[in-house]
Design an enzyme around this catalytic site. Structure first.
Site, PDB file in Angstrom:
ATOM      1  N   ASP A 207     -12.889  -3.359   0.535  1.00 23.08           N
ATOM      2  CA  ASP A 207     -12.845  -4.681  -0.293  1.00 23.08           C
ATOM      3  C   ASP A 207     -13.684  -5.671   0.284  1.00 23.08           C
ATOM      4  O   ASP A 207     -13.730  -6.888   0.085  1.00 23.08           O
ATOM      5  CB  ASP A 207     -11.444  -4.949  -0.463  1.00 23.08           C
ATOM      6  CG  ASP A 207     -10.659  -5.427   0.975  1.00 23.08           C
ATOM      7  OD1 ASP A 207     -11.427  -4.802   1.829  1.00 23.08           O
ATOM      8  OD2 ASP A 207      -9.837  -6.163   1.167  1.00 23.08           O
TER       9      ASP A 207
ATOM     10  N   SER B 141     -10.133  -6.711  14.410  1.00 21.83           N
ATOM     11  CA  SER B 141     -10.114  -5.552  13.496  1.00 21.83           C
ATOM     12  C   SER B 141     -11.494  -5.774  12.384  1.00 21.83           C
ATOM     13  O   SER B 141     -11.248  -5.423  11.137  1.00 21.83           O
ATOM     14  CB  SER B 141      -8.998  -5.332  12.729  1.00 21.83           C
ATOM     15  OG  SER B 141      -8.454  -6.659  12.244  1.00 21.83           O
TER      16      SER B 141
ATOM     17  N   THR C 207      -1.071 -10.994  13.711  1.00 25.61           N
ATOM     18  CA  THR C 207      -2.074 -10.288  13.056  1.00 25.61           C
ATOM     19  C   THR C 207      -2.119 -10.479  11.471  1.00 25.61           C
ATOM     20  O   THR C 207      -0.944 -10.390  10.953  1.00 25.61           O
ATOM     21  CB  THR C 207      -1.912  -8.902  13.227  1.00 25.61           C
ATOM     22  OG1 THR C 207      -2.280  -8.607  14.615  1.00 25.61           O
ATOM     23  CG2 THR C 207      -2.837  -7.844  12.588  1.00 25.61           C
TER      24      THR C 207
ATOM     25  N   ASP D  72     -14.048  -7.501   2.879  1.00 21.31           N
ATOM     26  CA  ASP D  72     -13.744  -8.590   3.755  1.00 21.31           C
ATOM     27  C   ASP D  72     -13.726  -8.318   5.466  1.00 21.31           C
ATOM     28  O   ASP D  72     -13.938  -9.064   6.218  1.00 21.31           O
ATOM     29  CB  ASP D  72     -12.102  -8.879   3.519  1.00 21.31           C
ATOM     30  CG  ASP D  72     -11.047  -7.807   3.725  1.00 21.31           C
ATOM     31  OD1 ASP D  72     -11.497  -6.502   3.976  1.00 21.31           O
ATOM     32  OD2 ASP D  72      -9.974  -8.106   3.535  1.00 21.31           O
ATOM     33  N   ARG D  73     -14.252  -6.802   5.669  1.00 20.35           N
ATOM     34  CA  ARG D  73     -14.454  -6.745   7.059  1.00 20.35           C
ATOM     35  C   ARG D  73     -15.956  -6.488   7.250  1.00 20.35           C
ATOM     36  O   ARG D  73     -16.859  -6.333   6.293  1.00 20.35           O
ATOM     37  CB  ARG D  73     -13.895  -5.397   7.419  1.00 20.35           C
ATOM     38  CG  ARG D  73     -12.477  -5.348   7.427  1.00 20.35           C
ATOM     39  CD  ARG D  73     -11.734  -4.033   8.110  1.00 20.35           C
ATOM     40  NE  ARG D  73     -10.490  -4.118   8.018  1.00 20.35           N
ATOM     41  CZ  ARG D  73      -9.629  -3.625   8.939  1.00 20.35           C
ATOM     42  NH1 ARG D  73     -10.035  -2.670   9.866  1.00 20.35           N
ATOM     43  NH2 ARG D  73      -8.257  -3.373   8.564  1.00 20.35           N
TER      44      ARG D  73
ATOM     45  N   GLU E 112     -10.365 -11.733  13.665  1.00 20.96           N
ATOM     46  CA  GLU E 112      -9.680 -10.571  14.142  1.00 20.96           C
ATOM     47  C   GLU E 112     -10.400  -9.585  14.806  1.00 20.96           C
ATOM     48  O   GLU E 112     -11.385  -9.422  14.497  1.00 20.96           O
ATOM     49  CB  GLU E 112      -8.696 -10.287  13.023  1.00 20.96           C
ATOM     50  CG  GLU E 112      -7.645 -11.033  12.402  1.00 20.96           C
ATOM     51  CD  GLU E 112      -6.704 -10.353  11.512  1.00 20.96           C
ATOM     52  OE1 GLU E 112      -5.563 -10.086  12.121  1.00 20.96           O
ATOM     53  OE2 GLU E 112      -7.124 -10.261  10.348  1.00 20.96           O
TER      54      GLU E 112
ATOM     55  N   SER F 273      -8.034  -1.797   0.608  1.00 20.40           N
ATOM     56  CA  SER F 273      -8.866  -2.369   1.815  1.00 20.40           C
ATOM     57  C   SER F 273      -9.576  -1.014   2.095  1.00 20.40           C
ATOM     58  O   SER F 273     -10.283  -0.163   1.547  1.00 20.40           O
ATOM     59  CB  SER F 273      -8.350  -2.952   2.761  1.00 20.40           C
ATOM     60  OG  SER F 273      -9.072  -3.584   3.838  1.00 20.40           O
ATOM     61  N   HIS F 274      -9.484  -0.892   3.394  1.00 19.64           N
ATOM     62  CA  HIS F 274     -10.221   0.237   4.240  1.00 19.64           C
ATOM     63  C   HIS F 274      -9.676   1.762   3.962  1.00 19.64           C
ATOM     64  O   HIS F 274     -10.005   2.780   4.315  1.00 19.64           O
ATOM     65  CB  HIS F 274     -10.384   0.135   5.627  1.00 19.64           C
ATOM     66  CG  HIS F 274      -9.037   0.091   6.551  1.00 19.64           C
ATOM     67  ND1 HIS F 274      -8.500  -1.320   6.184  1.00 19.64           N
ATOM     68  CD2 HIS F 274      -8.236   0.703   7.137  1.00 19.64           C
ATOM     69  CE1 HIS F 274      -7.399  -0.984   6.755  1.00 19.64           C
ATOM     70  NE2 HIS F 274      -7.200   0.394   7.538  1.00 19.64           N
TER      71      HIS F 274
ATOM     72  N   ARG G 286       0.774  -1.348   0.050  1.00 19.37           N
ATOM     73  CA  ARG G 286       0.044  -0.055  -0.039  1.00 19.37           C
ATOM     74  C   ARG G 286       0.934   1.310   0.088  1.00 19.37           C
ATOM     75  O   ARG G 286       1.895   1.420   0.923  1.00 19.37           O
ATOM     76  CB  ARG G 286      -0.806   0.015   1.171  1.00 19.37           C
ATOM     77  CG  ARG G 286      -1.899  -1.099   1.390  1.00 19.37           C
ATOM     78  CD  ARG G 286      -2.756  -1.009   2.297  1.00 19.37           C
ATOM     79  NE  ARG G 286      -3.342  -2.481   2.587  1.00 19.37           N
ATOM     80  CZ  ARG G 286      -4.313  -2.634   3.324  1.00 19.37           C
ATOM     81  NH1 ARG G 286      -5.077  -1.629   4.247  1.00 19.37           N
ATOM     82  NH2 ARG G 286      -5.102  -3.908   3.557  1.00 19.37           N
TER      83      ARG G 286
ATOM     84  N   LYS H 147     -11.073 -13.255   5.138  1.00 13.82           N
ATOM     85  CA  LYS H 147     -11.979 -12.904   5.622  1.00 13.82           C
ATOM     86  C   LYS H 147     -13.152 -12.239   4.951  1.00 13.82           C
ATOM     87  O   LYS H 147     -12.800 -11.931   3.733  1.00 13.82           O
ATOM     88  CB  LYS H 147     -11.582 -11.675   6.764  1.00 13.82           C
ATOM     89  CG  LYS H 147     -11.106 -10.511   6.212  1.00 13.82           C
ATOM     90  CD  LYS H 147     -10.427  -9.668   7.458  1.00 13.82           C
ATOM     91  CE  LYS H 147      -9.917  -8.507   6.897  1.00 13.82           C
ATOM     92  NZ  LYS H 147      -8.524  -8.256   7.129  1.00 13.82           N
TER      93      LYS H 147
ATOM     94  N   ASP I 275     -16.159  -2.940   4.583  1.00 17.59           N
ATOM     95  CA  ASP I 275     -15.106  -2.036   4.277  1.00 17.59           C
ATOM     96  C   ASP I 275     -14.895  -1.797   2.830  1.00 17.59           C
ATOM     97  O   ASP I 275     -15.675  -2.532   2.008  1.00 17.59           O
ATOM     98  CB  ASP I 275     -13.771  -2.576   5.073  1.00 17.59           C
ATOM     99  CG  ASP I 275     -13.265  -3.797   4.553  1.00 17.59           C
ATOM    100  OD1 ASP I 275     -13.565  -4.506   3.841  1.00 17.59           O
ATOM    101  OD2 ASP I 275     -11.919  -3.528   4.463  1.00 17.59           O
TER     102      ASP I 275
HETATM  103  C1  VG1 Z   1      -4.891  -4.187  10.007  1.00 18.15           C
HETATM  104  C2  VG1 Z   1      -5.550  -4.916  11.168  1.00 18.15           C
HETATM  105  C3  VG1 Z   1      -5.352  -6.372  10.845  1.00 18.15           C
HETATM  106  C4  VG1 Z   1      -5.938  -6.858   9.261  1.00 18.15           C
HETATM  107  C5  VG1 Z   1      -5.415  -5.788   8.375  1.00 18.15           C
HETATM  108  C6  VG1 Z   1      -5.875  -5.962   6.876  1.00 18.15           C
HETATM  109  O1  VG1 Z   1      -3.606  -4.842  10.061  1.00 18.15           O
HETATM  110  O2  VG1 Z   1      -5.130  -4.839  12.379  1.00 18.15           O
HETATM  111  O3  VG1 Z   1      -6.035  -7.120  11.827  1.00 18.15           O
HETATM  112  O4  VG1 Z   1      -5.487  -8.015   8.997  1.00 18.15           O
HETATM  113  O5  VG1 Z   1      -5.457  -4.383   8.901  1.00 18.15           O
HETATM  114  O6  VG1 Z   1      -7.195  -5.843   6.970  1.00 18.15           O
HETATM  115  P1  VG1 Z   1      -2.447  -3.456  10.544  1.00 18.15           P
HETATM  116  O7  VG1 Z   1      -1.334  -4.089  10.434  1.00 18.15           O
HETATM  117  O8  VG1 Z   1      -2.582  -2.086  10.146  1.00 18.15           O
HETATM  118  O9  VG1 Z   1      -2.869  -3.428  12.325  1.00 18.15           O
HETATM  119  V1  VG1 Z   1      -7.713  -5.127   5.383  1.00 18.15           V
HETATM  120  O10 VG1 Z   1      -9.409  -5.486   5.630  1.00 18.15           O
HETATM  121  O11 VG1 Z   1      -7.146  -3.603   5.698  1.00 18.15           O
HETATM  122  O12 VG1 Z   1      -7.173  -6.079   4.428  1.00 18.15           O
HETATM  123 CO    CO Z   2     -10.314  -5.295   3.950  1.00 23.97          CO
END
Ligand code: VG1
Ligand code: CO
Length: 593
Positions: A313, A409, A378, A315-316, A407, A128-129, A29, A420, A311
């Site tokens: 994409d 998150s 994580t 998955d959340r 998770e 993602s988000h 990213r 997810k 979110d």
């Molecule tokens: C965050 C979350 C983690 C999740 C990751 C990807 O990572 O804490 O639990 O798997 O995002 O989610 P980090 O390293 O920022 O804590 V997604 O939906 O952004 O692909």
């Molecule tokens: Co996501």
């Protein structure tokens, strides 16, 4: 089949390494403009292909999936990846309509489209988000032939390639293809691009997991009503087709259901942060009669009985009932506790897992039910081996499927795919509510399930504090200071609580033995309370410190307090242990969930 007359000749373009092309918790990213700069995307994509070829993945003549979450610059990036895929020897590219596939849908396509396991992997163009747009974030992740995120040993190889890349290959004379509707393009020489409905494969997989008739029954119950906030991310088409179409929810139940390149951007109530939590899912939280602390507020409109959000994409997931927020760690434990109501688990659940910072609510359920339970670092990639254990990947290892994992998150899922799955979590809850409602005759809500759960298992009060946009070097120093004290605080008292252990979480994968060091700082107290610190691996600028706080209250204790209040004394101890204010100048988190 549409015949496209084109020149498939391969151009070799000289390039040189670009620093910092290292995937984090979930893919690479960066700022969109950085991704759009010369050779940035091409360098990374070529490094992935080089890695795959080095790993003997059948790229030559193979099928590759390419799609994304609809964010800004995806249309251009997808065309580039298609042209590079053919240059790398791929024969067939699969795309969801509009270049869209949610992360779980892409996993479903890899595993189940056609005869199943026809493709060797796929690119998901998503951050993602993270907000999308020319001034915001872009991202790309690669999923393997099992449908799951690339494991660390593979991303390590990708990084090595990005550091030595000298050229990339592209069939640059292929014209840009219209991906807006289902069609197959025959490019000649055995090469084709197939565009298919982005929902169909995921829907087909979900139908094998749930009893859609029974969920339809719940949705048509006279007392039931629901809202699903897609936050202008990729879930829109899925939610409309599945929740309103297949399951019969009233038209308009799915909100913000048109995917937008900036997820609504600065003008939206969520400021383009398609991130389902109490802070960002502003519209949903308000519609469900809550404020951003998750406390009930007056509402001038009828409050739906069930609420959810996804979110960017998809998955959340976030799950709510009227004026009630289900914390993701609880959601995971509650789905596992009630898994016998879900057809996918009719023969019994064999394994479950959570990421380390996720609350221990799951462990309590697993112990009582005699289900094997794992704690992983994580990131979803760490669940993959557990779900593949006992299959042809690891034939001599124990089988843990059917399997549920999650998770803190807002990520929950199972072994039907290797990601997810936001829609799966929503359907899992609806299925549980449907079966309980069928049994009791009157509508059962998430709040009812939660109250019943806590009375049986006790409650793990939980909150996560995020300190976003802090200085990277300073936060690394802070983490180092805490790491240096690992193992030295046992027996000492902090805020009247006795420390049991303080360590640095390290994971040895029980299936392939791979070791992941440095996965977060843990402080565990005698009463089971935990304080965890991690640095985020998904941000693109500066650093984000994540502080996770957990306190257990037994089943005969006080079960209806506010989670944010209960963990406050722990937060005070955490600030003392970390000296966060001295290192980062911050005391107040930017986001609490
Ligand atoms: C965050 C979350 C983690 C999740 C990751 C990807 O990572 O804490 O639990 O798997 O995002 O989610 P980090 O390293 O920022 O804590 V997604 O939906 O952004 O692909
Ligand atoms: Co996501």
């Amino acid at each position: 089949m549409a015949k496209v007359d084109c020149d498939l000749s391969v151009s070799t373009v000289p390039t040189s390494p670009i620093a910092g092309q290292k995937p984090g918790t979930s893919g690479l990213r960066k700022k969109t403009k950085e991704f759009m700069s010369e050779n940035y995307l091409a360098n990374f994509v070529q490094s992935v292909f080089n890695t795959l070829i080095e790993m003997k993945t059948p790229v030559q003549g193979g099928t590759l999936v390419v799609s994304g979450d609809g964010r800004f610059w995806n249309p251009e990036a997808i065309q580039i990846i298609i042209k590079m895929a053919f240059a790398a020897g791929v024969s067939r590219v699969w795309c969801g309509t509009g270049g869209l596939l949610s992360t779980p849908a892409l996993s479903a396509v890899i595993r189940a489209r056609g005869k199943g396991f026809e493709s060797f992997g796929g690119f998901i163009c998503s951050a993602s988000h993270n907000p999308g747009g020319i001034n915001d974030d872009y991202g790309i992740k690669y999923n393997c032939e099992n449908g799951g995120p690339s494991p660390e040993k593979m991303t390590d190889l990708m990084v090595e390639w990005t550091a030595k890349i000298a050229e990339y290959k592209i069939c640059d004379k292929i014209p840009d293809l219209d991906l807006s509707k289902p069609i197959t393009y025959d490019l000649g020489d055995g090469k084709s691009v197939e565009v298919f409905d982005c929902v169909e494969d995921h829907l087909a997989v979900l139908k094998t997991c749930f009893d859609f008739d029974s969920i339809r029954g719940l949705i048509s119950h006279p007392d039931f009503s629901m809202t699903y906030d897609c936050m202008s991310g990729v879930q829109g088409p899925y939610a409309i087709k599945i929740v309103e179409g297949e399951l019969g929810a009233a038209a308009g139940s799915c909100k913000n259901a048109v995917p937008l390149p900036d997820f609504g951007g600065p003008e939206s109530a969520w400021h383009g942060h398609a991130d389902p939590n109490l802070t960002y899912a502003v519209e949903l939280v308000r519609d469900m009669g809550l404020n951003k602390e998750g406390l009930p507020i007056a509402s001038d409109k009828p409050i739906p009985k069930f609420g959810a959000a996804a979110d960017g994409d998809a998955d959340r997931n976030m799950i709510l009932s009227s004026q009630f927020f289900v914390s993701p760690s609880d959601s995971l434990a509650m789905i596992v506790a009630n898994s016998d109501l879900i057809p996918q688990f009719k023969d019994g659940l064999k394994g479950c897992a959570r990421s380390m910072p996720t609350s221990g609510a799951l462990d309590i359920v697993a112990k009582k039910k005699g289900i094997e339970c794992f704690e992983v670092p994580t990131g979803w990639k760490f669940f993959g081996n557990l779900m593949d254990s006992g299959t042809h990947y690891f034939p001599d290892k124990k089988t843990y499927t059917p399997f549920i994992c999650g998770e803190e998150s807002f990520g929950t899922g199972a072994d039907h795919v290797r990601e997810k799955d936001g829609m799966w979590a929503v359907l899992a809850w609806l299925q549980i509510l449907a079966k309980k409602t069928e049994k009791s005759g009157k509508l059962v809500t998430c709040e009812d399930v939660a109250n019943e759960h806590w009375k049986e298992y006790g409650r793990n009060y939980y909150a996560r504090y995020d300190y976003e946009g802090v200085d990277k070097a300073k936060s690394e120093e802070m983490m180092k200071m805490m790491s240096d004290k690992a193992g030295s605080l046992a027996g000492q008292e902090f805020g009247g609580m006795k420390m049991k252990t303080n360590d640095i979480f390290e994971y040895v994968d029980p299936v392939d033995g791979s070791v992941s060091k440095n996965q977060g700082i843990r402080y565990i107290f005698e009463d089971g309370s935990r304080i965890i610190f991690r640095l985020s691996g998904t941000g693109v600028a500066g650093a984000t410190v994540r502080l996770y706080l957990e306190k257990y209250e037994a089943a005969d204790g006080s079960l209806n307090q506010h989670q944010f209040e209960v963990v406050k004394p722990l937060a005070a101890i955490a600030l003392e242990l970390s000296q966060l204010q001295t290192y980062t100048g911050r005391e107040t988190p930017t986001v609490i969930t």
